[in-house]
Design an enzyme around this catalytic site. Structure first.
Site, mmCIF file in Angstrom:
data_model
loop_
_atom_site.group_PDB
_atom_site.id
_atom_site.type_symbol
_atom_site.label_atom_id
_atom_site.label_comp_id
_atom_site.label_asym_id
_atom_site.label_seq_id
_atom_site.Cartn_x
_atom_site.Cartn_y
_atom_site.Cartn_z
ATOM 1 N N GLU A 86 0.797 -1.223 0.000
ATOM 2 C CA GLU A 86 0.000 0.000 0.000
ATOM 3 C C GLU A 86 0.833 1.279 0.000
ATOM 4 O O GLU A 86 0.389 2.307 -0.497
ATOM 5 C CB GLU A 86 -0.943 0.003 1.222
ATOM 6 C CG GLU A 86 -2.066 -0.993 1.151
ATOM 7 C CD GLU A 86 -3.091 -0.650 0.085
ATOM 8 O OE1 GLU A 86 -3.430 0.540 -0.064
ATOM 9 O OE2 GLU A 86 -3.547 -1.577 -0.622
ATOM 10 N N SER A 127 -47.662 -31.440 29.131
ATOM 11 C CA SER A 127 -47.484 -32.280 30.321
ATOM 12 C C SER A 127 -46.159 -32.059 31.031
ATOM 13 O O SER A 127 -45.981 -32.524 32.158
ATOM 14 C CB SER A 127 -47.619 -33.757 29.930
ATOM 15 O OG SER A 127 -48.939 -34.038 29.515
#
Length: 688
Positions: free
Chosen positions: A130, A396
């Site tokens: 870069e 249940s």
């Protein structure tokens, strides 16, 4: 009087010396035309001078214009003496119980990292590709700009930019991503300020922590975790090169999307690193031979449900997060992965056939520490956490609260009740088989989930007392104190039902589910550390022993017998709601408590899916895997084995006398209810 020409000339110069007559220049015969050449030379020099003059004037005006332009755009920025680097949004690193990373939360996707923590070749990879003159320029690189312009004009090697790393950082810190001359001027001004304020290494460190790498990853640590499932401290040269190459175009060069392009770009980075002496030729060859590969993303699945739950409760412990923090959780990665795999595979194999689209699994230690939390079938398609937020009818699986209330008022597992039709103000609940067994023990009724017995017990002890029992054990959802409560018609979440069952597995202690053990800053400061749990004993030893005996009977001869764990004292209960909208199985050992729920988000009916069916199968597979290598141990409360039979003494049960047809069989009382005591905190809180 007319004047002669001489007289006019004399009068014109009166008082001055008369100029000498002009002589004709002598021509040198050997240089014919020489005088004209000198005149042309003087004219050329005059033109060059004028050109230089006007160029100077133009340059001055350009400088003035440029200075004005710079001043104008500088005025749009905050005053330099007030300029500060914006604070990086905090990252929350969520760790499993073993310290491995589960997920990152926050805007950046990873924590801040220093240059000293990473391999030297990682930051140098960015410099190489870069901004190779990074350590030489003053924030703006005229040479680099000129080179980029020339390259672009020639049209070779694609378009190049002349921005330095410092300029890129300035853009990321202070400016938008728009491509305008105004932004470029402000970028240059800010780059100069950064260079005057920070050292080169500080600028590079800021850059590494702020640059965007795609997929929500800001900073090199987040990117390393995102693409390679590792910290930036551990990346190889090949991986460092791929990360450095990625910032040019994160979406186009992402290694998980375009591996070929990412690898080609990484090769350029490696070559640049070798050319500039950042790595040896041998290291470059090794990196080129074994290029980096994006790993399958960890955290793309169910761990995100756990991470989301951590974020939901984190504020309660530390408030607003000001800086990077690390959250150590109770999640076991092996159990989390096992639960997810078993649930997803089971639904893939049978879900469509049985009309099931979703499921949830909650698994915790008996003290409430969450070990696995699966909030749905696929996090990428639905982030709704069914384990913690979905309120569903438990069917249940709610019956244990009814039975516990009855046992705490004097009944035992051997108490006889009549399985026969029941009608309450026109409501006539039936058993699943639509048949009736007549007089049976509570233990048998519990193990085989007989509806009529649960409804009758609920009426005996009153629904209001059942609500208080459930709340005492940790049910926090609103419960309706009505006759159908016994069959689980009031909605609860999987996590609260699991934590309530944990009380049966830990000796009767109150349980508050928790997932966070400790929260620390990156400097090691402890912001929170867990201490203690619950509100103490909420089930007395004798009722607990009886309840665990009935749970165990369910696993040996009842609805859970197909998924019992050999060698362990196991308790469990299935649950199925009306029209098969919900199916549950909740069970426990002394080591682990787990709930499995299956259903559909739109509450549509499944195709006759019972809790004792697929939910129990999933529970059994998971629990068998989870207990591999563990030494079997009994439940802390022990299992009640019955008591000598005696004649029923006629003492009434809360809510009324037992039915006359069963009074002679109600004599199996193994204990006497304790005298009323001062209500504990939970009872006072919930009105018990």
């Amino acid at each position: 009087m007319r004047l002669s020409a001489d007289d006019r000339s004399s009068r014109s110069y009166r008082g001055t010396a008369k100029p000498a007559p002009r002589e004709e220049p002598r021509r040198n015969k050997s240089t014919k035309g020489g005088g004209g050449g000198r005149r042309r030379g003087r004219r050329r020099r005059s033109l060059l001078g004028m050109l230089a003059y006007w160029m100077l004037v133009l340059g001055v005006w350009c400088a003035i214009g440029l200075g004005g332009l710079i001043a104008y755009h500088a005025a749009q920025l905050p005053p330099i003496n007030q300029l500060t680097v914006p604070k990086r949004p905090p990252n929350i690193a969520i760790l499993a119980a073993d310290g491995s990373l589960l997920a990152n939360r926050g805007e950046t996707g990873g924590r801040t990292i220093t240059i000293g923590e990473v391999p030297p070749y990682l930051p140098k990879a960015f410099v190489a590709i870069e901004d190779k003159r990074f350590y030489e320029h003053f924030g703006i690189d005229p040479i680099g700009i000129t080179r980029a312009v020339v390259t672009n004009l020639r049209g070779r090697g694609g378009m190049q930019g002349g921005s330095t790393l410092t300029q890129q950082l300035a853009k990321n810190l202070f400016l938008t991503q728009e491509r305008t001359a105004s932004r470029k001027i402000q970028e240059a001004i800010l780059a100069l300020w950064l260079e005057q304020t920070y050292s080169k290494d500080q600028i590079l460190e800021l850059y590494l922590n702020r640059v965007y790498f795609g997929s929500g990853a800001y900073g090199v640590e987040a990117a390393a975790q995102r693409y390679f499932n590792k910290s930036a401290r551990s990346v190889t040269i090949a991986e460092a090169a791929m990360l450095a190459g990625l910032v040019q175009a994160p979406s186009r060069l992402a290694p998980n999307r375009n591996p070929e392009l990412a690898e080609a770009r990484a090769k350029l980075v490696i070559a640049a690193m070798a050319e500039q002496g950042f790595i040896s030729q041998a290291s470059a060859k090794t990196a080129l031979v074994a290029p980096a590969e994006a790993a399958e993303r960890v955290g793309a699945g169910s761990v995100n449900y756990a991470a989301d739950y951590v974020m939901d409760v984190l504020d309660d412990f530390i408030g607003a997060v000001e800086g990077d923090v690390t959250v150590l959780t109770t999640i076991d990665t092996k159990l989390q992965s096992s639960a997810e795999t078993i649930l997803v595979d089971s639904l893939a194999a049978q879900g469509a056939k049985q009309g099931i689209s979703q499921g949830a699994v909650v698994s915790m230690a008996p003290d409430g520490a969450l070990r696995a939390l699966i909030g749905g079938r696929d996090y990428t398609k639905s982030q709704f956490n069914r384990a913690t937020a979905a309120k569903r009818q438990p069917g249940s699986s709610f019956k244990p609260f009814v039975y516990l209330t009855a046992i705490e008022r004097g009944l035992t597992p051997d108490t006889i009740r009549d399985d026969s039709p029941v009608s309450i103000k026109g409501w006539q609940p039936e058993n699943n088989t639509r048949t009736y067994r007549g007089p049976i023990t509570l233990q048998t009724a519990f193990a085989h989930s007989i509806n009529t017995i649960a409804v009758k017990l609920n009426q005996e002890v009153t629904p209001k007392e059942v609500v208080r029992t459930a709340q005492r054990l940790g049910i926090t959802s609103a419960l309706q104190a009505n006759p159908s409560l016994a069959l689980g018609t009031s909605e609860v979440t999987p996590i609260e039902l699991t934590s309530a069952y944990a009380t049966f597995a830990n000796g009767g202690q109150s349980v508050l589910p928790y997932v966070i053990r400790e929260v620390k800053t990156t400097t090691g400061k402890v912001l929170y550390a867990r201490k203690g749990n619950g509100f103490g004993l909420v089930i007395q030893p004798q009722p607990l022993s009886m309840m665990d005996a009935m749970f165990h009977e369910t696993m040996t001869s009842g609805t859970g017998s197909k998924v019992n764990l050999a060698g362990w004292e196991v308790g469990g209960k299935s649950g199925t709601t009306q029209d098969f909208r919900d199916a549950w199985f909740v069970g426990f050992t002394s080591k682990l408590v787990t709930a499995v729920w299956l259903g559909n988000d739109d509450n549509s009916a499944m195709k006759r899916v019972y809790g004792s069916g697929l939910p129990a199968e999933i529970w059994g597979k998971y629990m068998k895997t989870a207990h591999v290598g563990m030494q079997p141990s009994p439940l802390p409360g022990g299992l009640w084995h019955g008591a000598p039979r005696s004649i029923f003494d006629g003492a009434p049960v809360a809510g009324g006398q037992p039915p006359a047809s069963t009074q002679t069989a109600d004599s199996d009382r193994a204990w006497v209810p304790p005298a009323p005591q001062e209500r504990n905190f939970l009872e006072r809180l919930f009105g018990g």
